[in-house]
Design a protein around this motif. Structure first.
Motif, PDB file in Angstrom:
ATOM      1  N   ALA A  69       0.829  -1.211   0.000  1.00 49.93           N
ATOM      2  CA  ALA A  69       0.000   0.000   0.000  1.00 49.93           C
ATOM      3  C   ALA A  69       0.863   1.261   0.000  1.00 49.93           C
ATOM      4  O   ALA A  69       0.548   2.250  -0.678  1.00 49.93           O
ATOM      5  CB  ALA A  69      -0.921  -0.012   1.222  1.00 49.93           C
TER       6      ALA A  69
ATOM      7  N   ILE B  89     -13.008  -4.402  -2.138  1.00 43.31           N
ATOM      8  CA  ILE B  89     -11.553  -4.297  -2.273  1.00 43.31           C
ATOM      9  C   ILE B  89     -11.137  -4.357  -3.735  1.00 43.31           C
ATOM     10  O   ILE B  89     -10.274  -3.595  -4.185  1.00 43.31           O
ATOM     11  CB  ILE B  89     -10.860  -5.416  -1.465  1.00 43.31           C
TER      12      ILE B  89
ATOM     13  N   THR C 200      -9.247  -1.263  -5.762  1.00 45.30           N
ATOM     14  CA  THR C 200      -7.964  -1.283  -6.472  1.00 45.30           C
ATOM     15  C   THR C 200      -8.090  -0.646  -7.852  1.00 45.30           C
ATOM     16  O   THR C 200      -7.148  -0.009  -8.333  1.00 45.30           O
ATOM     17  CB  THR C 200      -7.433  -2.720  -6.615  1.00 45.30           C
TER      18      THR C 200
ATOM     19  N   ARG D  13      -8.308   3.060  -7.360  1.00 42.46           N
ATOM     20  CA  ARG D  13      -6.965   3.544  -7.065  1.00 42.46           C
ATOM     21  C   ARG D  13      -6.150   3.706  -8.342  1.00 42.46           C
ATOM     22  O   ARG D  13      -5.331   4.626  -8.463  1.00 42.46           O
ATOM     23  CB  ARG D  13      -6.265   2.572  -6.107  1.00 42.46           C
TER      24      ARG D  13
ATOM     25  N   LEU E  85      -6.729   0.876   2.470  1.00 44.06           N
ATOM     26  CA  LEU E  85      -6.557  -0.466   1.914  1.00 44.06           C
ATOM     27  C   LEU E  85      -6.200  -1.486   2.985  1.00 44.06           C
ATOM     28  O   LEU E  85      -6.775  -2.580   3.027  1.00 44.06           O
ATOM     29  CB  LEU E  85      -5.468  -0.446   0.841  1.00 44.06           C
TER      30      LEU E  85
END
Length: 344
Positions: free
Chosen positions: A24, A222, A226, A229, A317
């Motif tokens: 992370a 999650i 990602t 992100r 995260l």
């Protein structure tokens, strides 16, 4: 069950989580390509600290496999040799895995530390697997799963290499993250099987089903996170690290889905906690779930409305990963029926 084995399993779990933390931080700092090759870093076991170490120079000894940046390309030395007065391309091979040829010492060492944590986690899981052999007659699943973790760590290392070779392709980053959670789940199951403690947890079919749904929702969140992100990373490339207020300008649809889906996550887990409390089922870890969800949501809000405060991204995260682990352990408890204490 052997206390030493369970301690090693817990250490392995902590180290795997440290790898997630380090990963992370790598993403937060944009250090994913700090080491352009794998498993070494610019051809070194201990990476360079100065750009001059990866530049061509006359009368300098280069070992076989060392990597330099030459005219915005990566070049790999074919053999060990000492350079002459001019660059000789016959002594070098063009690095063909990708064409990323930049050096930032901070990025290099952040990525290198991430890899070191991966090595430590791999060693711990290997030790765990060796110790697990003694249980092959008592509980065959423990050595099987312990060695499965070792193979999982090897596969995870390979995935890490493919991420580097793809220059951080979003889909491969997501698979890399999901595989880390799979390893976490297997380690938690090993720890659970090695625990002989009577937890006095009551069985409830509704809680079991809701626990499965809640865990699946976290996994989906999650995975979507990602990808969101990745969008942020692309905005960072455009606007730079200083212009944080622009990182979420005109976000993709997935961002809104990810944000709205968190409401369902809160509702489902709140209902789960309510039923567990009402029926006194003994799943006390559910209160950790609610706390973790609260902090994860708060860090998400902070990133959106406070322009990504320091450490909010890795914290978001990592806590989501811890949330997954706690939910998985609750699911394991929920799967264990107690015939003398069932509720309907």
């Amino acid at each position: 069950m052997d206390i030493t084995f369970r301690k090693v399993a817990k250490v392995s779990l902590v180290l795997v989580y440290l790898v997630i933390v380090a990963g992370a931080v790598v993403r937060m700092t944009g250090s994913g390509m700090g080491c352009p090759d794998w498993p070494k870093c610019f051809g070194y076991y201990i990476p360079p600290t100065e750009v001059t170490e990866i530049q061509w120079q006359p009368d300098r000894l280069f070992e076989k496999g060392q990597v330099i940046i030459y005219r915005e390309t990566l070049q790999v030395s074919k053999e060990s040799f000492t350079t002459k007065d001019a660059f000789n391309s016959d002594n070098w091979d063009l690095y063909t895995k990708h064409d990323y040829a930049e050096f930032n010492p901070w990025h290099t060492w952040i990525e290198y530390i991430n890899r070191l944590f991966g090595v430590l986690a791999g060693i711990a899981t290997l030790i765990l697997a060796v110790i697990s052999i003694k249980f092959r007659k008592k509980k065959k699943r423990i050595p099987i799963l312990s060695w499965l973790v070792v193979f999982g760590m090897v596969f995870q290392a390979w995935l890490g290499a493919t991420v580097v070779y793809s220059v951080l392709e979003p889909a491969k980053i997501t698979v890399h993250m999901i595989m880390a959670l799979v390893i976490v789940a297997i380690l938690l199951y090993i720890i659970y099987m090695a625990n002989n403690e009577n937890k006095r947890i009551k069985y409830d079919k509704v809680v079991l089903n809701i626990s499965i749904i809640a865990l699946a929702m976290t996994l989906v969140q999650i995975a979507m996170g990602t990808q969101v992100r990745q969008f942020v990373d692309e905005q960072v490339d455009i606007y730079g690290y200083a212009a944080r207020e622009n990182w979420l300008q005109n976000p993709e649809l997935l961002f809104y889905v990810h944000r709205s889906f968190s409401i369902l996550v809160i509702l489902v887990n709140s209902f789960l906690a309510y039923r567990i409390t009402k029926l006194d089922l003994g799943h006390f870890k559910v209160y950790w779930v609610l706390f973790l969800i609260l902090v994860v949501v708060f860090t998400g809000i902070a990133m959106n409305y406070l322009d990504f405060p320091f450490a909010s991204q890795p914290l978001h995260l990592v806590l989501a990963s811890v949330l997954f682990g706690v939910q998985f352990y609750i699911l394991l408890d929920a799967l264990m029926p107690r015939k003398d204490s069932k509720t309907s």
